[in-house]
Design an enzyme around this catalytic site. Structure first.
Site, PDB file in Angstrom:
ATOM      1  N   SER A 111      -2.228  73.484 -27.991  1.00 19.98           N
ATOM      2  CA  SER A 111      -2.213  74.891 -27.578  1.00 19.98           C
ATOM      3  C   SER A 111      -1.725  75.855 -28.650  1.00 19.98           C
ATOM      4  O   SER A 111      -1.714  77.071 -28.426  1.00 19.98           O
ATOM      5  CB  SER A 111      -1.375  75.064 -26.313  1.00 19.98           C
ATOM      6  OG  SER A 111      -2.058  74.544 -25.194  1.00 19.98           O
ATOM      7  N   LYS A 126      -4.000  78.675 -29.480  1.00 19.29           N
ATOM      8  CA  LYS A 126      -3.981  79.940 -28.739  1.00 19.29           C
ATOM      9  C   LYS A 126      -3.275  81.052 -29.515  1.00 19.29           C
ATOM     10  O   LYS A 126      -3.451  82.231 -29.200  1.00 19.29           O
ATOM     11  CB  LYS A 126      -3.317  79.751 -27.379  1.00 19.29           C
ATOM     12  CG  LYS A 126      -4.077  78.797 -26.452  1.00 19.29           C
ATOM     13  CD  LYS A 126      -3.426  78.748 -25.084  1.00 19.29           C
ATOM     14  CE  LYS A 126      -4.174  77.815 -24.147  1.00 19.29           C
ATOM     15  NZ  LYS A 126      -3.821  76.407 -24.324  1.00 19.29           N
ATOM     16  N   SER A 183       0.246  79.010 -20.937  1.00 14.06           N
ATOM     17  CA  SER A 183      -0.703  78.386 -21.872  1.00 14.06           C
ATOM     18  C   SER A 183      -1.995  78.029 -21.145  1.00 14.06           C
ATOM     19  O   SER A 183      -2.523  76.921 -21.278  1.00 14.06           O
ATOM     20  CB  SER A 183      -0.083  77.134 -22.506  1.00 14.06           C
ATOM     21  OG  SER A 183      -0.786  76.769 -23.665  1.00 14.06           O
TER      22      SER A 183
END
Length: 441
Positions: A70, A73, A130
């Site tokens: 993640s 991101k 997330s």
């Protein structure tokens, strides 16, 4: 034959003990095999960088290519902030959830296909929960598809100096060829602070309310480790536990630290806390204190990304309605006399919308005429998603017109073979709270 009961119990007890020992040995061998299969040491990487000078205070496997999870991101949000700064979107721009985005595995917000949330809500969902589904929906909104958005992510990474990073999606779910390094993530962490000082505060968010539900941040260092003000956690089975942190000391010293590939979230947080507490006092405004750094520790300069240039405001379009020929035949028009005419100039927006038909025929319907092209397109997408079967064989586009000196954008679906089919579509859309008007091409 007579068997002593005490002797029988003794044999049974020994047999049970033997079975237990064998089972214990099998468990140990299995764990050993797993530890050999998943070599966590090969996944671990870390780096600590003085955010003011670019000096590397600590480094271990910082250039090893690993799955970003993640942490990807962070780049998704970088591009969102960039579009906000450029004015191509606003915090109120709607992000519609497609079926493709809704299928993403957890962690996710769980929005149903066809539903939407604002860009600001999307930012908060990505920072705290997330949310994989939201990250994909954002990529589709900004670029048309997640693949195109991932290409934009990779190009931006190269521009920032992230030479060992390739993105394949916007959420960081494991994908072949999607890799990064701890050093590259440090560059991105610094870039987010330097290029978007007014948006960086989102990474400090510890929780937010979405539809009466409190969503908390996965980053447990916020509020528990002094000086930490972001940035992002990450985890997949293939990557291990990641964390990028930014910490400051009375706004005088600042570091960005990266830990990747830890075995558990607890070990990740413990290691990050140690790095921050050890190296934050050694950072400074332009000077590096090497007192607590070993002689074997390499001190290298990390090239800091340059601030993004301020976008130039787009020139306002000037529209000059054509003058009908009979006006010029009857009498010349003095230059000092302004022309007031209701004549409309129609400019089909084929180039901006590749889904539009190049030569529409038959009948069409119009569901809106508004002064914001982006909202018109979003309304068309929403109608298409909510009426998939009804509008399956149609295409949509916007048409730019001038009406009473103002610019309007007509939102239209084309490709209806008959007046009756267009009218039937309008009846259904009106029942579903859409405005609708049938028109002949």
């Amino acid at each position: 034959m007579f068997v002593d009961s005490r002797s029988s119990l003794k044999i049974s007890w020994r047999y049970s003990l033997l079975i237990f020992i064998i089972a214990l040995l099998q468990l140990c061998l299995t764990d050993h095999a797993k530890s050999k299969k998943y070599n966590w040491d090969s996944k671990y990487a870390a780096i600590v960088v003085d955010a003011r000078t670019g000096k590397v205070l600590h480094s271990r496997n910082a250039d090893s290519k690993l799955y970003p999870a993640s942490l990807a991101k962070m780049m998704t949000l970088y591009l969102v902030f960039e579009d906000l700064k450029n004015g191509t979107i606003t915090k109120k721009t709607r992000v519609f959830m497609s079926r493709n985005a809704a299928k993403r595995p957890p962690s996710k917000l769980g929005i149903k296909p066809g539903d939407s949330l604002s860009i600001e809500q999307a930012i908060l969902a990505i920072v705290t929960k997330s949310a994989n589904d939201v990250a994909t929906a954002v990529s589709e909104t900004l670029a048309g598809s997640e693949e195109k958005f991932a290409n934009r992510m990779t190009k931006k990474a190269l521009k920032l100096g992230m030479k060992d990073t390739t993105f394949k999606n916007a959420n960081g779910l494991t994908s072949v060829g999607q890799v990064t390094t701890a050093a590259d993530m440090a560059i991105l962490g610094i870039a987010l602070q330097k290029h978007f000082p007014h948006e960086y505060h989102y990474f400090k968010t510890r929780s937010f309310i979405y539809r009466h539900q409190r969503i908390t941040n996965h980053n447990k260092l916020l509020g528990s480790v002094h000086g930490v003000d972001g940035i992002k956690t990450g985890y997949t089975n293939a990557s291990g536990y990641h964390l990028v942190s930014s910490a400051s000391n009375n706004n005088d010293r600042r570091i960005v630290a990266v830990v990747m590939g830890e075995r558990t979230s607890s070990l990740r947080n413990i290691q990050m806390t140690r790095l921050i507490r050890h190296y934050l006092p050694d950072s400074s405004r332009g000077r590096l204190n090497q007192k607590n750094i070993s002689k074997n520790q390499k001190i290298a300069s990390l090239v800091l990304p340059k601030p993004a240039p301020k976008p130039k405001p787009a020139p306002k379009p000037t529209f000059k309605p054509p003058i009908p020929a009979f006006y010029t035949i009857l009498a010349p028009i003095p230059k000092s006399v302004p022309i007031k005419s209701s004549y409309k100039t129609i400019v089909p927006n084929w180039e901006k919308n590749p889904l539009a038909m190049s030569s529409p025929t038959g009948w069409k319907i119009q569901i809106a005429a508004i002064n914001n092209e982006e909202k018109a397109i979003q309304l068309l997408k929403k109608a298409k998603i909510k009426n998939k079967e009804l509008l399956a064989s149609t295409n949509f586009h916007t048409e730019e017109i001038i009406k009473n000196g103002s610019v309007l954008y007509r939102a239209r679906f084309t490709g209806f073979p008959s007046k009756g089919s267009a009218q039937r579509a309008c009846r259904v859309l009106k029942k579903r709270k859409f405005d609708c008007l049938t028109l002949k091409n």
